[in-house]
Design a protein around this motif. Structure first.
Motif, short mmCIF file in Angstrom:
data_model
loop_
_atom_site.label_atom_id
_atom_site.label_comp_id
_atom_site.label_asym_id
_atom_site.label_seq_id
_atom_site.Cartn_x
_atom_site.Cartn_y
_atom_site.Cartn_z
N LYS A 159 0.84 -1.19 0.00
CA LYS A 159 0.00 0.00 0.00
C LYS A 159 0.88 1.24 0.00
N TRP A 160 0.41 2.29 -0.69
CA TRP A 160 1.17 3.52 -0.81
C TRP A 160 0.32 4.72 -0.42
N THR A 161 0.96 5.69 0.25
CA THR A 161 0.31 6.92 0.66
C THR A 161 1.11 8.10 0.16
N LYS A 162 0.40 9.08 -0.43
CA LYS A 162 1.08 10.27 -0.90
C LYS A 162 1.50 11.13 0.30
N VAL A 163 2.77 11.52 0.32
CA VAL A 163 3.31 12.33 1.41
C VAL A 163 3.25 13.80 1.09
N HIS A 164 3.66 14.17 -0.15
CA HIS A 164 3.75 15.59 -0.48
C HIS A 164 3.84 15.73 -2.00
N ASP A 165 3.37 16.87 -2.50
CA ASP A 165 3.48 17.18 -3.92
C ASP A 165 4.63 18.16 -4.17
N GLY A 166 5.01 18.26 -5.43
CA GLY A 166 6.02 19.23 -5.82
C GLY A 166 7.39 18.97 -5.24
N VAL A 167 7.75 17.69 -5.06
CA VAL A 167 9.02 17.33 -4.43
C VAL A 167 10.12 17.25 -5.49
N HIS A 168 11.26 17.81 -5.14
CA HIS A 168 12.41 17.79 -6.05
C HIS A 168 13.35 16.64 -5.73
N SER A 169 13.69 16.45 -4.46
CA SER A 169 14.56 15.36 -4.04
C SER A 169 14.26 15.04 -2.58
N PHE A 170 14.71 13.85 -2.13
CA PHE A 170 14.42 13.43 -0.76
C PHE A 170 15.55 12.54 -0.25
N SER A 171 15.58 12.34 1.07
CA SER A 171 16.59 11.47 1.68
C SER A 171 16.11 11.05 3.06
N TRP A 172 16.36 9.80 3.41
CA TRP A 172 16.15 9.36 4.78
C TRP A 172 17.21 9.99 5.67
N GLY A 173 16.83 10.28 6.91
CA GLY A 173 17.78 10.71 7.93
C GLY A 173 17.91 9.64 8.99
N ALA A 174 18.28 10.03 10.21
CA ALA A 174 18.38 9.08 11.31
C ALA A 174 16.99 8.69 11.78
N GLY A 175 16.83 7.44 12.23
CA GLY A 175 15.54 6.98 12.69
C GLY A 175 14.51 7.04 11.58
N ASN A 176 13.36 7.64 11.87
CA ASN A 176 12.31 7.78 10.88
C ASN A 176 12.26 9.18 10.28
N ASN A 177 13.31 9.97 10.48
CA ASN A 177 13.37 11.29 9.89
C ASN A 177 13.50 11.17 8.37
N MET A 178 12.71 11.97 7.67
CA MET A 178 12.80 12.03 6.22
C MET A 178 12.87 13.50 5.81
N PHE A 179 13.80 13.81 4.93
CA PHE A 179 13.97 15.17 4.45
C PHE A 179 13.62 15.22 2.96
N PHE A 180 13.05 16.35 2.54
CA PHE A 180 12.78 16.53 1.12
C PHE A 180 12.71 18.01 0.80
N SER A 181 13.11 18.33 -0.42
CA SER A 181 12.99 19.71 -0.91
C SER A 181 11.81 19.76 -1.88
N CYS A 182 11.05 20.83 -1.79
CA CYS A 182 9.84 20.92 -2.60
C CYS A 182 9.59 22.36 -3.02
N SER A 183 8.78 22.51 -4.04
CA SER A 183 8.39 23.82 -4.53
C SER A 183 7.19 24.32 -3.75
N GLN A 184 7.05 25.61 -3.66
CA GLN A 184 5.92 26.19 -2.95
C GLN A 184 4.64 26.12 -3.77
N VAL A 185 4.75 25.80 -5.05
CA VAL A 185 3.56 25.75 -5.91
C VAL A 185 3.26 24.33 -6.37
#
Length: 826
Positions: free
Chosen positions: A233-259
Motif C-alpha cells: 500500500k502507498w500513501t502520498k506524502v507531499h506534492d512538488g518534491v524535487h529530491s528526498f533522503s532518509w535521515g536518522a531513525g524515521n526522519n525524512m527530508f525533502f525539498s519541494c516547490s511552494q507551488v
C-alpha cells in the motif's frame, strides 16, 4: 560486421548500487554496446586535456614485475576444470544485462537481460528474461514466468534492499496505465508479488536504512509516496518534491516547490522540509534551497539567500533542529559544492574554483559541520564533475586523491591522518624511472582516467583485507596518459608499493584478501585467461577458463569479499549473427582447500614508519593499532567466518594531538598556542546557538577522535564570554528579509579570513569586518573542551588571506551517489 565494430569500440559499464554491500546486495550492470557517458551531465563543464602529457598511449614496457614462474600443475588444472562452470544465455536476450547478488552468504544471484526497441515516439517496448542462481552463479534457471514475462526496465529495473528483499520495476507505458507496476520478493527471488502502483516512478524506490518494509518513491509528477508494508500500500506524502533522503531513525527530508510543481528553473527557490512521523506532520527547515543531502550524521543544504547572490552552505548535526552556516566560501551558479566523504565525525568537502579551472580546494569539517579547515589546494575535479578522491577502506585514516599542479600536470597525493597532511606516494621498490626523471613517484589513475578510458577500474580496497590496496598507476614526475598504466599493490595501506601486473587489468579481492584475481583488459581482443595470486600480488598463476574466448564484459563476485567464487562475464558472436551472453564461474575453494590456522597469521602494527621510535611509531590520532593478518607466504583460506582482529593501545599525548582553539595560533618560534594579538583583550566573537554564555579555553583543543592519553595536557587558564547573535533554529522558515546571516553590500564589508593554527599548520577561520559571524559550539564550563573530531593540521599558508565574495569558491556534497546533481550539493 556492424555489431562486431560496436563491440570492439565498446566499453563495459560497471555500476555498484548505492545500496551496495552495506545492505547485503550488489548490482552490476553490463552493456554490450557503448554507452554515452555524458548522459545526465547536461550541466557539466566541457572537457579539456589536463593529463599533463599527450600522444597516443603506448604499451607498457619491460619484463613482468614478478620473477615467479610457477605454472599450474596438471593436477591443479584438473581441479579448476572440474569446478569451473559456464552458462550461456539465449542470443535474443538483448544488449543489457543486470547481475544482482541478493543477501549475504545466500549464494543467490539474479540476472535480468533486456532487449529494448522503440515502438513509437512516446515509449519503448521490448522483452526481458529473469534468471536465478542459488549456487553462487554456477548454474542458472529461467524464472521469467514468476513475473509473468513482464518487460522490466533497463534504467532502474532491479533494486536490492536489506536482507533478501528485491524489487523489480516493470516498464509500463505511461499513456496506457494509471500507474506503474512492481514485483516484490522477500525470499531472494524465490517468489514474487505483483503490485499495481498509483503512480509512475521517476527514479528507483529507496529503502529505509534499517527497516526494509519502509519504502519511499518519487513519481514523474513530483509527488513523494511512502509505503510501510514493502510496497503493498502507498500513501502520498507531499506534492512538488524535487529530491528526498532518509535521515536518522524515521526522519525524512525533502525539498519541494511552494507551488507543488518541480521545474529545473525553480532550484534556488525550494523549501527544505522534514517529517519525523512518516508523513503525518511536517517542519520547514529552511527556504531558498538550491539542493541538499544527508550523509553520516550531517544534514547539509545550499541556500540562495538572494537571487543575485552566490549560494552558501548550511549544516545540521541534530536532524535539522538547529543549523548554522558553514565557514566556507560561497558558490556562484558556475561553481559547485561536493561532499567527497563523510561519517558521524567529519566531512570532506570540495570547493570548486571559479571558471573552468578543473580544480578547487578540499576542506575537512569539525564534528558539527560548521568550522572547516583547508586540507588540500588545487584538488582535481574534472569537467564531468568527477573527483579522484578515494577512501582506502583497508586502513583507518587513509585517503588518496589527485591534484592539478600549476604546471598543468596531475600528481597523486595520499593522507594517512584523515586529510591532516598530504604527501606524494613513494616510488615502488621494483620500478625505476630512468636517469632523466628528477622526481620519481607513483601516481594513481582515478575517476578522471576511467572516464577517459585510460583505465578499466579504480583503486580497490576492502575493510576485511587489512592494508591491501590495488590500483592502476604510472611512475614518474606526474600521472601519464601517454603509456598504458600498470597494476600496483600496497600491503601497508599505501605507504609502500610494488608493481605487480603489466598493463591494465580488471581485478577483484576474494577471501578477505587471501586471494586476488585479475583479467587483462583487452580493447580489441577476446579473453580466456584469469590470473590469481595468494600472496597479495607477489606471484601470479594463470588459468585458461574456457576453450572458446569471448568479449569481456566484467568480473562479478559476491559483496563483502568472503566468497572464493568469481564470475567472468562476456559475450560471443553466434553463427546467425546474434550474440550470446556467457558467464564462467570459477570456484577457487576447490583449489585452496586448507583452512588457515594460528601459525598462518602474524601481528602487524599499522602506520609503522619508524621502528627506532618505539613510543610514537604507529601512532595515528592518538592510538596504535596492531592487526592479526594473514602472512603472505600462507596458502590457505580465511573462510566465511573470518573476522578482522586488532589490538589498540593509546599513545601519550603531545602538542601534535592538539589544535589551537578559536582565536589562537601557533607561534612560529614556539610550539605554544598564542592568543591573536588583535583580540588579546577582547571577547572572542563567536556565537553559540544565539545565547550568551561562557566558554573556558586554554587555547588548545584536542583533535576529536584522537584518543591519546597522558603526556601533554594544557592547563585551563582563560575565561571567555561569548556574545549572542542571530538564532538559527527549526521549525519556522526564515524570511529573506530577516535572514540571520549578515549581508554585505560594499567591498569594505567583505569576509576576511584570519589564520588560526591547526597542529603544525593553520586553520582558516572566517571573521567579519565590523560584525559577528555565527559559529555554533557546545559550551564547556568546568573542563577543557573535548571534541569528537575536528580540523586536522593543514599545509602552511602565507600569512593572511582575504576572500572576496564575488570571486570566492564553494563546495558540493554527495548523499547517495557521487555524480548526481540532485543528490549532491551543487
Amino acid at each position: 560486421m556492424i555489431w562486431r565494430l560496436v563491440v570492439l569500440s565498446g566499453l563495459c559499464v560497471l555500476l555498484l548500487g548505492a545500496e551496495g554491500s552495506s545492505r547485503g546486495g550488489r548490482t552490476v550492470t553490463f552493456h554490450r554496446t557503448q554507452q554515452d557517458e555524458s548522459q545526465g551531465q547536461a550541466r557539466a563543464r566541457p572537457r579539456r586535456d589536463i593529463s599533463g602529457s599527450s600522444g597516443t598511449p603506448r604499451p607498457s614496457h619491460g619484463p613482468p614485475f614478478t620473477s615467479c614462474k610457477t605454472p599450474l600443475t596438471p593436477a591443479e588444472h584438473t581441479v579448476l576444470d572440474d569446478n569451473t562452470h559456464e552458462t550461456g544465455f539465449n542470443g535474443d536476450d538483448g544488449s543489457h544485462v543486470i547481475l544482482t547478488w541478493v543477501g549475504d552468504g545466500t549464494g543467490v544471484v539474479l540476472v535480468l537481460s533486456t532487449f529494448s526497441a522503440p515502438i513509437d515516439s512516446f515509449f519503448e517496448g521490448g522483452s526481458s528474461r529473469l534468471y536465478r542462481s542459488t549456487d553462487y552463479g554456477k548454474s542458472f534457471h529461467d524464472i521469467s514466468h514468476r513475473i509473468n514475462n513482464t518487460f522490466i526496465r533497463e534504467e532502474f529495473g532491479v533494486s536490492v534492499g536489506p536482507g533478501s528483499s528485491v524489487i523489480l520495476t516493470a516498464d509500463i507505458p505511461v499513456v496506457e496505465h494509471r500507474g506503474g507496476v512492481i514485483f516484490t520478493s522477500t525470499d531472494a527471488g524465490a517468489t514474487f508479488k505483483f503490485i499495481q502502483l498509483p503512480f509512475h516512478l521517476a527514479q528507483p524506490i529507496t529503502y529505509h536504512f534499517l527497516n526494509p518494509d519502509y519504502l519511499v518513491a518519487l513519481s514523474i509528477e513530483g509527488s513523494l509516496w511512502l509505503s510501510l508494508d514493502f510496497g503493498a500500500k502507498w500513501t502520498k506524502v507531499h506534492d512538488g518534491v524535487h529530491s528526498f533522503s532518509w535521515g536518522a531513525g524515521n526522519n525524512m527530508f525533502f525539498s519541494c516547490s511552494q507551488v507543488d510543481t518541480v521545474e529545473a528553473d525553480e532550484r534556488g527557490d525550494l523549501v527544505l522540509k522534514r517529517t519525523k512521523d512518516l508523513g503525518k506532520t511536517f517542519t520547514t527547515i529552511h527556504e531558498d534551497i538550491y539542493s541538499f543531502g544527508y550523509i553520516g550524521a550531517f544534514l547539509f543544504f545550499s541556500v540562495m539567500e538572494d537571487p543575485r547572490s552566490p549560494r552558501v552552505m548550511y549544516f545540521s548535526s541534530d536532524q535539522g533542529n538547529t543549523f548554522s552556516r558553514a565557514l566556507l566560501p560561497s558558490a556562484s551558479t558556475e561553481q559547485f559544492y561536493s561532499i567527497l566523504d563523510g561519517d558521524e565525525d567529519m566531512l570532506f568537502m570540495h570547493v570548486d574554483n571559479p571558471g573552468d579551472t578543473f580544480f578547487g580546494t578540499m576542506y575537512t569539517s569539525d564534528d558539527r559541520g560548521i568550522l572547516f579547515s583547508k586540507s588540500l589546494e588545487r584538488h582535481l575535479f574534472d569537467g564531468q564533475r568527477k573527483s579522484d578522491f578515494t577512501n582506502i577502506t583497508s586502513l583507518r585514516g587513509v585517503y588518496l586523491t589527485n591534484k592539478l599542479d600549476e604546471d598543468g600536470r596531475i600528481r597523486s597525493v595520499i593522507s594517512f591522518n584523515r586529510g591532516g597532511t598530504w604527501r606524494q606516494l613513494n616510488k615502488p621498490k621494483n620500478v625505476d624511472c630512468g636517469e632523466q626523471v628528477t622526481k620519481c613517484n607513483l601516481h594513481i589513475h582515478g575517476e578522471h582516467s576511467r572516464n577517459n578510458r585510460i583505465v578499466p577500474m579504480l583503486a580497490l580496497s576492502e575493510p576485511t583485507a587489512i592494508g591491501l590496496v590495488i590500483a592502476h598507476g604510472t611512475v614518474g614526475d606526474s600521472l601519464s596518459s601517454s603509456q598504458h598504466p600498470d597494476v600496483f599493490v600496497s600491503s601497508d595501506g599505501g605507504y609502500n608499493w610494488r608493481g605487480t601486473l603489466r598493463g591494465p587489468h580488471h581485478y577483484s579481492i576474494l577471501d578477505s584478501g587471501a586471494l586476488i584475481v585479475a583479467v587483462e583488459a583487452q580493447r580489441e581482443g577476446q579473453v580466456k585467461t584469469i590470473k590469481f595470486s595468494t600472496d597479495e600480488g607477489q606471484c601470479w598463476k594463470s588459468y585458461n577458463f574456457t576453450d572458446q574466448p569471448f568479449f569481456f564484459a566484467g568480473l562479478a563476485s559476491e559483496p563483502g569479499t568472503k566468497a572464493m567464487n568469481v564470475s567472468v562475464w562476456g559475450f560471443r558472436p553466434e553463427e546467425d549473427g546474434q550474440p550470446m551472453w556467457v558467464t564462467v564461474t570459477i570456484d577457487f575453494q576447490s583449489l585452496i582447500t586448507r583452512e588457515c590456522n594460528a601459525n598462518d597469521y602474524e601481528e602487524w602494527l599499522a602506520h609503522s614508519t619508524d621502528e627506532s621510535d618505539t613510543e610514537r611509531d604507529g601512532c595515528v590520532l592518538g592510538v596504535k593499532e596492531t592487526y592479526r593478518r594473514l602472512k603472505k607466504q600462507s596458502v590457505c583460506r580465511n573462510g566465511r567466518g573470518f573476522v578482522v582482529s586488532k589490538r589498540q593501545s593509546p599513545c601519550l599525548c603531545t602538542r601534535e594531538d592538539y589544535l589551537c582553539d578559536y582565536g589562537y595560533y601557533r607561534h612560529v618560534n614556539t610550539s605554544d598556542c598564542v592568543r591573536q594579538s588583535s583580540s588579546a583583550n577582547k571577547t572572542l566573537e563567536l556565537c553559540l546557538n544565539g545565547e550568551e554564555d561562557e566558554l573556558l579555553t586554554a587555547g588548545y583543543r584536542k583533535v576529536p577522535s584522537d584518543r591519546c592519553e597522558g603526556g601533554f595536557s594544557p592547563q585551563l587558564a582563560v575565561q571567555t564570554v561569548i556574545r549572542p547573535c542571530g538564532v538559527k533554529t527549526s521549525p519556522g522558515p526564515p524570511a529573506r528579509s530577516s535572514s540571520p546571516v549578515t549581508h554585505f553590500d560594499t567591498p569594505r564589508e567583505r569576509l576576511v579570513l584570519i589564520l588560526v593554527c591547526a597542529g603544525a599548520g593553520v586553520i582558516v577561520l572566517v571573521a567579519i569586518v565590523s560584525s559577528v559571524f555565527a559559529v555554533k559550539r557546545v559550551v564547556y564550563r568546568n573542563r577543557t573542551p573535548v571534541y569528537r573530531f575536528s580540523n586536522l593540521q593543514i599545509q602552511d599558508d602565507d600569512n593572511g588571506i582575504t576572500a572576496d565574495l564575488e570571486s570566492a569558491t564553494s563546495s558540493n556534497g554527495a548523499a547517495c551517489q557521487q555524480d548526481s546533481d540532485d543528490e549532491l550539493i551543487e
